[in-house]
Write an enzyme that holds these catalytic residues in place. Structure first.
Site, short mmCIF file in Angstrom:
data_model
loop_
_atom_site.label_atom_id
_atom_site.label_comp_id
_atom_site.label_asym_id
_atom_site.label_seq_id
_atom_site.Cartn_x
_atom_site.Cartn_y
_atom_site.Cartn_z
N LYS A 44 84.18 -2.91 -27.39
CA LYS A 44 83.69 -2.30 -28.64
C LYS A 44 84.60 -2.63 -29.82
CE LYS A 44 83.98 1.89 -26.89
NZ LYS A 44 84.55 1.55 -25.57
N ARG B 246 80.25 10.31 -28.39
CA ARG B 246 80.57 10.27 -26.97
C ARG B 246 79.96 11.45 -26.21
NH1 ARG B 246 85.67 6.89 -27.67
NH2 ARG B 246 86.34 6.33 -25.58
N ARG C 85 95.26 -4.81 -21.91
CA ARG C 85 95.05 -4.77 -23.37
C ARG C 85 96.37 -4.56 -24.13
NH1 ARG C 85 90.52 -0.91 -25.66
NH2 ARG C 85 91.45 0.63 -24.26
N ARG D 179 98.85 0.84 -25.55
CA ARG D 179 98.57 2.27 -25.62
C ARG D 179 99.05 2.96 -24.35
NH1 ARG D 179 92.29 2.18 -27.12
NH2 ARG D 179 92.37 3.98 -25.73
N ARG E 30 89.02 7.76 -17.54
CA ARG E 30 88.19 7.58 -18.75
C ARG E 30 86.82 7.02 -18.40
NH1 ARG E 30 92.54 4.16 -21.44
NH2 ARG E 30 90.98 3.59 -22.97
P1 ADP Z 1 86.96 -1.12 -26.07
O1 ADP Z 1 87.18 -0.96 -27.56
O2 ADP Z 1 85.52 -1.09 -25.69
O3 ADP Z 1 87.76 -0.15 -25.28
P2 ADP Z 1 88.41 -3.66 -26.42
O4 ADP Z 1 87.61 -4.38 -27.45
O5 ADP Z 1 89.68 -3.04 -26.85
O6 ADP Z 1 87.48 -2.56 -25.68
O7 ADP Z 1 88.68 -4.67 -25.22
C1 ADP Z 1 89.45 -4.28 -24.10
C2 ADP Z 1 90.33 -5.45 -23.65
O8 ADP Z 1 89.50 -6.48 -23.08
C3 ADP Z 1 91.10 -6.12 -24.78
O9 ADP Z 1 92.34 -6.52 -24.27
C4 ADP Z 1 90.22 -7.31 -25.18
O10 ADP Z 1 91.01 -8.41 -25.66
C5 ADP Z 1 89.55 -7.68 -23.87
N1 ADP Z 1 88.15 -8.10 -24.01
C6 ADP Z 1 87.24 -7.67 -24.92
N2 ADP Z 1 86.04 -8.25 -24.72
C7 ADP Z 1 86.18 -9.07 -23.64
C8 ADP Z 1 85.29 -9.96 -22.93
N3 ADP Z 1 84.01 -10.10 -23.29
N4 ADP Z 1 85.81 -10.64 -21.89
C9 ADP Z 1 87.10 -10.48 -21.52
N5 ADP Z 1 88.00 -9.67 -22.14
C10 ADP Z 1 87.54 -8.97 -23.19
P1 ADP Z 2 88.46 3.20 -25.45
O1 ADP Z 2 87.68 2.34 -26.37
O2 ADP Z 2 89.41 2.43 -24.61
O3 ADP Z 2 87.62 4.15 -24.65
P2 ADP Z 2 89.20 4.87 -27.71
O4 ADP Z 2 90.26 4.33 -28.56
O5 ADP Z 2 87.80 4.81 -28.19
O6 ADP Z 2 89.38 4.18 -26.29
O7 ADP Z 2 89.51 6.40 -27.36
C1 ADP Z 2 90.76 6.80 -26.86
C2 ADP Z 2 90.71 8.28 -26.51
O8 ADP Z 2 90.47 9.05 -27.71
C3 ADP Z 2 89.58 8.69 -25.56
O9 ADP Z 2 89.94 8.53 -24.19
C4 ADP Z 2 89.38 10.15 -25.94
O10 ADP Z 2 90.38 10.98 -25.38
C5 ADP Z 2 89.60 10.13 -27.45
N1 ADP Z 2 88.34 9.90 -28.20
C6 ADP Z 2 88.01 8.82 -28.94
N2 ADP Z 2 86.79 8.97 -29.50
C7 ADP Z 2 86.34 10.19 -29.09
C8 ADP Z 2 85.14 10.91 -29.31
N3 ADP Z 2 84.12 10.40 -30.05
N4 ADP Z 2 85.02 12.14 -28.73
C9 ADP Z 2 86.01 12.66 -27.98
N5 ADP Z 2 87.17 12.03 -27.73
C10 ADP Z 2 87.34 10.79 -28.28
#
Ligand code: ADP
Ligand code: ADP
Ligand code: ZN
Length: 225
Positions: free
Chosen positions: A21, A96, A135, A168, A179
């Site tokens: 995302k 969420r 990541r 992180r 998660r």
């Molecule tokens: P999210 O915001 O959904 O948690 P991220 O965009 O931060 O996910 O991506 C999670 C990790 O996976 C990052 O280290 C990113 O560089 C990597 N990543 C993102 N998209 C892909 C993909 N399509 N294939 C492989 N690795 C990916």
């Molecule tokens: P990822 O993309 O890897 O799931 P985020 O950066 O979106 O991680 O979120 C990190 C943490 O922040 C989540 O595990 C949750 O604890 C909190 N969080 C983020 N967005 C929300 C939301 N919309 N509602 C509740 N908790 C949230």
């Protein structure tokens, strides 16, 4: 003379932790001029600033649970009031929960808007643990990287040349599994909410970053023109 009505696009990226995302939202910001709005980033900023909301959110985030709807909605509303979001937003990590989705619908309805598109990034759970665990981001500009799938060239950030990277504290395998479970229990049901509203699209996010970006751009371009 007829007036052109320009309603800003509201896009939602749905998907578990590691689905891509944040990566894709940043790419859409650059290519299409939309604004990424990540509740995770906003919450981490609140934690770092030591605000009351941040202090309440910290332990929940570390445990891989969800921060209360009340806190998240307040943080999101404040951000949506800023003038820069008027040209269209990509919501990354929000909503969420059912409560958040309904609150968003109401908030948008106040200005005659609605969700333009909710795109579900569809992935396999086990691959997501590896994505999250590898990541890291550039400490200077925030560009996202991965130990295996997206390495900085020669150890320096491709965007800004920075050589410091951060991870992180919640990006370990145990918290990632928690998660994922939270995602399935509380967030995945929103896919049906947006399907019912007729705005859901599904995307195979097991493809590489460039292929996901290509498919996503094809879905998004028609709704922002
Ligand atoms: P999210 O915001 O959904 O948690 P991220 O965009 O931060 O996910 O991506 C999670 C990790 O996976 C990052 O280290 C990113 O560089 C990597 N990543 C993102 N998209 C892909 C993909 N399509 N294939 C492989 N690795 C990916
Ligand atoms: P990822 O993309 O890897 O799931 P985020 O950066 O979106 O991680 O979120 C990190 C943490 O922040 C989540 O595990 C949750 O604890 C909190 N969080 C983020 N967005 C929300 C939301 N919309 N509602 C509740 N908790 C949230
Ligand atoms: Zn950088």
């Amino acid at each position: 003379m007829s007036e052109v009505c320009t309603t800003p696009a509201v896009l939602i990226l749905l998907g578990p932790p590691g689905a891509g995302k944040g990566t894709q939202a940043r790419m859409l910001e650059e290519t299409l001029g939309l604004i990424q709005l990540s509740t995770g980033d906003l919450l981490r900023a609140a934690v770092a600033a030591g605000t009351p909301a941040g202090m309440a959110a910290k332990s929940v985030m570390e445990a891989g649970g969800l921060v209360s709807d009340e806190i998240v909605l307040e943080i999101l509303r404040d951000r949506m009031m800023q003038p820069d979001v008027q040209s269209g937003v990509i919501l990354d990590g929000f909503p969420r929960t059912d409560v958040q989705a309904s609150a968003l619908d109401l908030l948008l309805a106040e200005t005659g808007q609605g969700v333009s598109l909710a795109i579900s990034l569809e992935v396999d759970d086990e691959a997501m643990v590896a994505r999250v665990a590898g990541r890291h981001t550039c400490a200077k500009c925030g560009e996202g990287y991965h130990d295996t799938f997206k390495r900085p060239t020669n150890g320096a950030c491709d965007k800004c040349g920075g050589t410091e990277f951060k991870r992180r504290s919640d990006d370990n395998a145990d918290t990632a599994r928690q998660r994922l479970a939270t995602y399935h229990a509380q967030t995945a049901p929103l896919i049906a909410h947006y399907a019912g509203a007729g705005v859901l699209r599904r995307l195979d996010a097991m493809q590489d970053i460039a292929a996901v970006s290509r498919d996503l751009t094809r879905m998004v371009e028609p709704v922002i023109r």
